[in-house]
Design a protein around this motif. Structure first.
Motif, short mmCIF file in Angstrom:
data_model
loop_
_atom_site.label_atom_id
_atom_site.label_comp_id
_atom_site.label_asym_id
_atom_site.label_seq_id
_atom_site.Cartn_x
_atom_site.Cartn_y
_atom_site.Cartn_z
N LEU A 299 0.87 -1.18 0.00
CA LEU A 299 0.00 0.00 0.00
C LEU A 299 0.91 1.23 0.00
N GLY A 300 1.13 1.79 -1.18
CA GLY A 300 2.01 2.95 -1.30
C GLY A 300 3.48 2.64 -1.17
N TRP A 301 3.85 1.38 -1.11
CA TRP A 301 5.25 0.97 -0.98
C TRP A 301 5.56 -0.19 -1.91
N ARG A 302 6.77 -0.19 -2.45
CA ARG A 302 7.30 -1.35 -3.16
C ARG A 302 8.07 -2.20 -2.17
N ILE A 303 7.98 -3.50 -2.33
CA ILE A 303 8.70 -4.42 -1.46
C ILE A 303 9.63 -5.24 -2.35
N GLY A 308 18.45 -11.24 -1.52
CA GLY A 308 18.05 -12.01 -0.35
C GLY A 308 17.70 -11.19 0.87
N HIS A 309 17.77 -9.88 0.74
CA HIS A 309 17.42 -8.98 1.84
C HIS A 309 16.18 -8.18 1.46
N ARG A 310 15.30 -7.96 2.42
CA ARG A 310 14.09 -7.18 2.15
C ARG A 310 14.32 -5.70 2.35
N ILE A 311 13.92 -4.91 1.35
CA ILE A 311 13.85 -3.47 1.54
C ILE A 311 12.48 -2.99 1.07
N ALA A 326 14.04 4.39 0.97
CA ALA A 326 14.06 2.94 1.19
C ALA A 326 14.52 2.66 2.61
N PHE A 327 13.98 1.56 3.18
CA PHE A 327 14.45 1.14 4.50
C PHE A 327 14.41 -0.38 4.61
N ALA A 328 15.36 -0.88 5.38
CA ALA A 328 15.49 -2.32 5.62
C ALA A 328 15.19 -2.56 7.10
N PRO A 329 13.96 -2.91 7.44
CA PRO A 329 13.57 -3.00 8.85
C PRO A 329 14.36 -4.03 9.64
N GLU A 330 14.75 -5.15 9.01
CA GLU A 330 15.48 -6.18 9.73
C GLU A 330 16.88 -5.72 10.11
N TYR A 331 17.38 -4.71 9.42
CA TYR A 331 18.71 -4.18 9.70
C TYR A 331 18.67 -2.83 10.42
N GLY A 332 17.48 -2.26 10.61
CA GLY A 332 17.37 -0.96 11.25
C GLY A 332 18.05 0.14 10.47
N ALA A 333 17.95 0.08 9.13
CA ALA A 333 18.67 1.03 8.29
C ALA A 333 17.74 1.66 7.27
N GLU A 355 23.67 -2.27 -2.22
CA GLU A 355 24.66 -3.32 -2.47
C GLU A 355 25.83 -3.19 -1.50
N ARG A 356 26.33 -1.97 -1.34
CA ARG A 356 27.46 -1.75 -0.44
C ARG A 356 27.05 -1.93 1.02
N TYR A 357 25.85 -1.48 1.35
CA TYR A 357 25.40 -1.61 2.74
C TYR A 357 25.32 -3.07 3.15
N PHE A 358 24.64 -3.89 2.37
CA PHE A 358 24.48 -5.30 2.74
C PHE A 358 25.82 -6.04 2.71
#
Length: 366
Positions: A299-303, A308-311, A326-333, A355-358
């Protein structure tokens, strides 16, 4: 696990981030981008904000308080505002469009079957980008919505992904009939409670900002001219009418990561970022296709499944501006980039960030 990961990332320093920031600056110089601002936020750390360039030729240097148009990133605010109103029993995801637009008829049984959740979830069933041309021709909200009512769907609501802008105007139309407005509710329900001091909706809000970045339109390869701020998409504010600085978008990231629970609850975030329809074409997009295993719209967001990581992600593009969140909730980023030019640079710089973050996150995780 998240706490240990944050500690490890902090211990790793920010060498990788400085390298990334240098990469972005080189790209901006290469493509002659007038200016940008981006932020990386990792929970437990101070936000890292980077700015470059000027608001326009002869203008001021961009700062963390310079306001940009967010374009379709506005849809993420619309989704969360809708979720908040639903939680307050002021809206319902199942509200049919015939209730939202009682004065505008829709063909067949579309008026009953097409609901708020399908509008915000980009699964209305209408042909993609229906009547964007009428928005760009400066047709009124009522006239465009009336034209939409005459369309025959290409699939049933909820069955397929059909990206829209004009249809989002139905929410603003409905709120006005309820003696309110999208602009007012954004301010009272989201911006003010979170302390987003430069955020606004509408052209007037942008022009009234103390600092704001002028739009730049391409005239040739890597050449830009300063343009006028157009009103057309601002008339469909729930689709593309929000403005904000990188400072306020940092606050927004913090809220998306659960740090303003009385304003944006975990339940609201979960509702809007739950996948609803597949968006397979997204997996082929430039700059991202090497990384995306799957793509959906909530809903208003792309997943996205990014290596292999969710953003959770959304981009925006209107004349003279581009934006990404963009945010990666499992990484708090989280990450946001705002630019005052329509450069495709943002396609690769955002994907490059993740790419660099993960990569560094995996290398430093315990």
């Amino acid at each position: 696990m998240l706490t240990l990961l944050i500690v490890s990332l902090a211990a790793n320093g920010q060498a990788w981030l400085d390298d990334y920031a240098s990469y972005v600056k080189r790209q901006a110089v290469k493509y002659n981008v007038p200016g940008y601002a981006f932020v990386y936020y990792q929970q437990g750390e101070t936000p890292k904000v980077y700015v470059f360039g000027k608001t326009h030729s002869g203008g001021e240097y961009i700062t963390e308080n310079t306001v940009f148009r967010l374009a379709s990133v506005s849809k993420t605010f619309t989704a969360l505002l809708s979720a908040k109103l639903v939680s307050q029993d002021r809206l319902n995801w199942e509200t049919p469009i015939e209730t939202m637009l009682p004065d505008i008829p829709f063909n067949g049984d579309t008026g009953q079957k097409l609901q708020l959740q399908h509008i915000v979830g980009q699964s209305s069933g209408f042909m993609p980008n229906a009547y964007d041309n009428l928005i760009e021709a400066d047709y009124s909200l009522t006239r465009v919505l009336t034209a939409l009512g005459e369309l025959e769907p290409i699939c049933a609501p909820g069955d397929c992904y059909t990206y829209q802008n004009a249809l989002f105007g139905a929410l603003d139309y409905y709120l006005i009939t309820q003696n309110s407005s999208y602009h007012r509710l954004l301010q009272t329900e989201l911006f003010t409670p979170m302390g987003m001091r430069t955020a606004s909706a509408g052209k007037g809000g942008l022009l009234a900002s103390e600092e704001w970045a002028r739009p730049h339109i391409a005239i040739a390869r890597n050449r830009w001219r300063e343009g006028m701020v157009e009103s057309n998409y601002y008339r469909f504010a729930p689709a593309a009418g929000v403005n904000a600085s990188i400072r306020d978008m940092t606050v927004y990231l913090q809220a998306l990561l659960g740090e303003f629970p009385t304003v944006i609850s975990d339940e609201m975030i979960n509702v809007v970022t739950t996948p609803r329809v597949e968006t397979r074409r997204e997996t082929y997009r430039r700059g991202w296709r090497e990384h995306l295993r799957s793509a959906h719209y909530g809903l208003g967001w792309r997943i996205y499944d990014f290596d292999g990581h969710r953003i959770n992600y959304h981009g925006g593009w209107v004349k003279g501006y581009r934006a990404d969140v963009a945010f990666a909730p499992e990484y708090g980023a989280g990450y946001v980039m705002l630019t005052n030019a329509e450069s495709n640079m943002i396609n690769t710089t955002t994907a490059e960030f993740w790419e660099r973050y993960f990569e560094q996150a995996e290398n430093t995780s315990p």
